[in-house]
Scaffold this motif. Structure first.
Motif, PDB file in Angstrom:
ATOM      1  N   ASP A   1       0.739  -1.391  -0.294  1.00  0.00           N
ATOM      2  CA  ASP A   1       0.068   0.051   0.081  1.00  0.00           C
ATOM      3  C   ASP A   1       0.871   1.179  -0.211  1.00  0.00           C
TER       4      ASP A   1
ATOM      5  N   ASN B   1       0.473   4.429  -0.957  1.00  0.00           N
ATOM      6  CA  ASN B   1       0.133   5.589  -0.613  1.00  0.00           C
ATOM      7  C   ASN B   1      -0.627   5.489   0.880  1.00  0.00           C
ATOM      8  N   ASP B   2      -0.511   4.356   1.453  1.00  0.00           N
ATOM      9  CA  ASP B   2      -1.056   4.352   2.843  1.00  0.00           C
ATOM     10  C   ASP B   2      -2.456   4.433   2.979  1.00  0.00           C
ATOM     11  N   ASP B   3      -3.274   4.451   1.929  1.00  0.00           N
ATOM     12  CA  ASP B   3      -4.827   4.605   1.985  1.00  0.00           C
ATOM     13  C   ASP B   3      -5.550   3.546   2.443  1.00  0.00           C
TER      14      ASP B   3
ATOM     15  N   ASP C   1      -4.949  -0.857  -4.570  1.00  0.00           N
ATOM     16  CA  ASP C   1      -4.956  -0.445  -5.937  1.00  0.00           C
ATOM     17  C   ASP C   1      -4.142  -1.512  -6.745  1.00  0.00           C
TER      18      ASP C   1
END
Length: 102
Positions: free
Chosen positions: A54, A56-58, A62
């Motif tokens: 992850d 973008n650490d959201d 994705d």
């Protein structure tokens, strides 16, 4: 995640999220093994198991963050992933996500 309801046909759902962090800057993860348990029939009800870095650490898996994928060979069995490209781990915390395709 343990209180999140999952239904057949949901598609890819995050079932496991964990943080990785190293004490040195040049660490890496070359693979991962997961052992299944619980009421779900892992062969008949889980179409694919996917591992994501992850970036973008959201907390969202994705497609560009996919590290590896596979399927359970037996119900209540284990699945092992050997990453084509090692997952770099730095002194900054990062998140890894595991999804089930239901």
């Amino acid at each position: 995640l343990s209180s999140t309801p999952f239904e057949e046909g949901d598609g890819d759902r995050v079932v496991l999220a964990f943080t990785v962090q190293a004490e040195v800057a040049d660490a890496q993860i070359n693979g991962l093994t997961l052992a299944a348990s619980g009421d779900l029939n892992d062969v008949n009800e889980v179409g694919a198991v996917k591992v994501f870095a992850d970036a973008n650490d959201d907390g969202v898996a994705d497609a560009s963050e996919l590290v590896s994928d596979g399927a359970y060979p037996t119900d209540k069995g284990s699945i092992s992933f050997t990453f084509d490209n090692a997952l770099p781990i730095t002194t900054e915390s990062g998140q890894v996500l595991v999804t089930y395709e239901l």
